[in-house]
Scaffold this motif. Structure first.
Motif, short mmCIF file in Angstrom:
data_model
loop_
_atom_site.label_atom_id
_atom_site.label_comp_id
_atom_site.label_asym_id
_atom_site.label_seq_id
_atom_site.Cartn_x
_atom_site.Cartn_y
_atom_site.Cartn_z
N TRP A 22 70.84 40.64 -29.09
CA TRP A 22 69.80 40.33 -28.12
C TRP A 22 69.80 41.36 -27.00
O TRP A 22 70.86 41.73 -26.49
CB TRP A 22 70.05 38.95 -27.51
N PHE A 23 68.60 41.77 -26.59
CA PHE A 23 68.48 42.63 -25.41
C PHE A 23 68.03 41.81 -24.20
O PHE A 23 68.33 42.18 -23.06
CB PHE A 23 67.49 43.76 -25.67
N HIS A 24 67.32 40.70 -24.43
CA HIS A 24 66.94 39.80 -23.34
C HIS A 24 67.95 38.66 -23.27
O HIS A 24 68.22 37.99 -24.27
CB HIS A 24 65.55 39.21 -23.59
N ASN A 25 68.48 38.45 -22.09
CA ASN A 25 69.35 37.29 -21.87
C ASN A 25 68.48 36.12 -21.44
O ASN A 25 68.17 35.96 -20.26
CB ASN A 25 70.40 37.60 -20.80
N LEU A 26 68.09 35.31 -22.41
CA LEU A 26 67.25 34.15 -22.12
C LEU A 26 68.13 32.97 -21.72
O LEU A 26 69.20 32.75 -22.29
CB LEU A 26 66.43 33.77 -23.35
N GLY A 37 76.84 38.41 -21.92
CA GLY A 37 77.66 39.58 -21.64
C GLY A 37 76.87 40.87 -21.59
O GLY A 37 77.43 41.95 -21.81
N HIS A 38 75.58 40.79 -21.28
CA HIS A 38 74.70 41.96 -21.29
C HIS A 38 75.26 43.07 -20.41
O HIS A 38 75.72 42.82 -19.29
CB HIS A 38 73.31 41.56 -20.80
N PHE A 39 75.19 44.31 -20.90
CA PHE A 39 75.76 45.43 -20.15
C PHE A 39 75.02 45.71 -18.85
O PHE A 39 75.56 46.35 -17.95
CB PHE A 39 75.80 46.70 -21.03
N LEU A 40 73.77 45.22 -18.73
CA LEU A 40 73.01 45.40 -17.49
C LEU A 40 73.15 44.21 -16.54
O LEU A 40 72.58 44.20 -15.47
CB LEU A 40 71.53 45.61 -17.81
N GLY A 41 73.89 43.19 -16.96
CA GLY A 41 73.98 41.97 -16.17
C GLY A 41 72.98 40.95 -16.69
O GLY A 41 72.70 40.89 -17.89
N ASP A 42 72.45 40.13 -15.80
CA ASP A 42 71.51 39.09 -16.22
C ASP A 42 70.12 39.71 -16.35
O ASP A 42 69.25 39.56 -15.50
CB ASP A 42 71.50 37.94 -15.21
N PHE A 43 69.93 40.41 -17.45
CA PHE A 43 68.69 41.15 -17.69
C PHE A 43 67.83 40.37 -18.69
O PHE A 43 68.35 39.89 -19.70
CB PHE A 43 69.00 42.54 -18.26
N PRO A 44 66.51 40.24 -18.44
CA PRO A 44 65.76 40.86 -17.34
C PRO A 44 65.49 39.96 -16.14
O PRO A 44 64.55 40.21 -15.39
CB PRO A 44 64.45 41.26 -18.02
N THR A 45 66.31 38.93 -15.94
CA THR A 45 66.09 38.04 -14.79
C THR A 45 66.03 38.82 -13.48
O THR A 45 65.15 38.59 -12.64
CB THR A 45 67.18 36.96 -14.73
N PHE A 46 66.96 39.75 -13.29
CA PHE A 46 66.98 40.47 -12.01
C PHE A 46 65.75 41.35 -11.84
O PHE A 46 65.30 41.60 -10.72
CB PHE A 46 68.28 41.27 -11.84
N LYS A 47 65.18 41.81 -12.95
CA LYS A 47 63.95 42.60 -12.87
C LYS A 47 62.76 41.69 -12.53
O LYS A 47 61.89 42.05 -11.73
CB LYS A 47 63.72 43.32 -14.19
N TRP A 48 62.73 40.51 -13.13
CA TRP A 48 61.67 39.54 -12.84
C TRP A 48 61.68 39.15 -11.37
O TRP A 48 60.63 38.97 -10.75
CB TRP A 48 61.84 38.31 -13.73
N GLU A 49 62.86 39.03 -10.79
CA GLU A 49 62.96 38.65 -9.38
C GLU A 49 62.29 39.67 -8.46
O GLU A 49 61.88 39.34 -7.35
CB GLU A 49 64.43 38.45 -9.01
#
Length: 267
Positions: A22-26, A37-49
């Motif tokens: 998975w690339f999206h952490n839903l 455990g996404h390498f970008l963190g809680d992605f894409p939640t932080f981008k949506w914010e």
């Protein structure tokens, strides 16, 4: 990696594992996450914010197009606000994830997913009130062609995001550059786009990295007006006034997308 909620729901965890990677952490209704455990963190939640407050909280009656929808995170957020959403992606792996997640989230009536490349949109007639074109441009071998196609789908707003190279400077674009004065093109603030011949971040599909000036110039060239920048590499746009020079690219656009051949074949 499974979190505590996944450990309590082995069948759900099995589905997530089978559909991975998975690339999206839903975030699913019971608290389960698809990529904790996404390498970008809680992605894409932080981008949506960064963008959520720059969109209407009530999208009832709006149609939305999510280009490069991946597992559907943004599609689901727009659907929760009342939009009727079409998510498109060229990768069936991510579309399987998105359709499964829509069922888990109870959003199937409001969201549909289609396998489609950006260039395929040229053959569709629909326009959308809202278009999300995020994280896609730099993966396109022909980025301005893709942007020209997408711009024609924007009814009210577009949220655009792309990988960029460093540099926030901008020059006022001249109406014309004499052929013997091309040195201006190497100045800071001139629109530039770096071509990545091999790999960036070990990804062979990262083809381009424009600077900020190039992003704004390309958006204007495609007939869009930048309204605001809610975050780094993010642009909120609306359709601009028709530009005279755009009329001359229609034949080129039709030829590049195969529409000219299709029209000739239908005669």
């Amino acid at each position: 990696m499974a979190n505590l909620s996944q450990a309590a729901h082995p069948s759900l965890a099995d589905d997530i594992e089978a559909l991975g990677p998975w690339f999206h952490n839903l975030h699913l209704p019971d608290g389960t996450q698809t990529a904790p455990g996404h390498f970008l963190g809680d992605f894409p939640t932080f981008k949506w914010e960064q963008i959520r407050d720059h969109l209407p909280s009530d999208l009832g009656g709006w149609t939305a197009l999510d280009i490069g929808c991946n597992a559907g995170f943004y599609s689901f957020e727009l659907a929760r606000r009342g939009a009727r959403v079409t998510g498109v992606d060229h990768d069936p792996h991510y579309l399987r994830q998105a359709r499964w997640a829509a069922g888990q989230l109870g959003l199937e009536p409001q969201v549909r997913f289609q396998e489609m490349a950006v260039y395929d949109l040229a053959a569709t007639a629909e326009r959308y009130d809202l278009v999300l074109f995020m994280g896609v441009l730099y993966h396109l071998r022909y980025p301005l062609l893709g942007l020209d196609i997408v711009a024609r789908k924007v009814g009210r707003r577009m949220i655009f995001q792309t990988l960029t190279m460093p540099g926030e400077e901008e020059l006022e674009p001249p109406a014309d550059v004499p052929i013997d004065q091309r040195e201006v093109m190497v100045e800071a603030g001139w629109p530039k786009m770096a071509f990545i011949e091999h790999r960036l971040a070990n990804d062979p599909t990262n083809w381009w990295a424009p600077n900020h000036a190039a992003v704004e110039a390309m958006l204007r060239s495609a007939g869009l007006r930048v309204l605001e920048r809610p975050g780094h590499e993010i642009y909120v746009c609306e359709p601009g006034e028709p530009r005279e020079e755009l009329a001359g690219i229609e034949a080129e656009l039709r030829a590049a997308t195969g529409l000219a051949r299709a029209k000739a074949g239908s005669r």
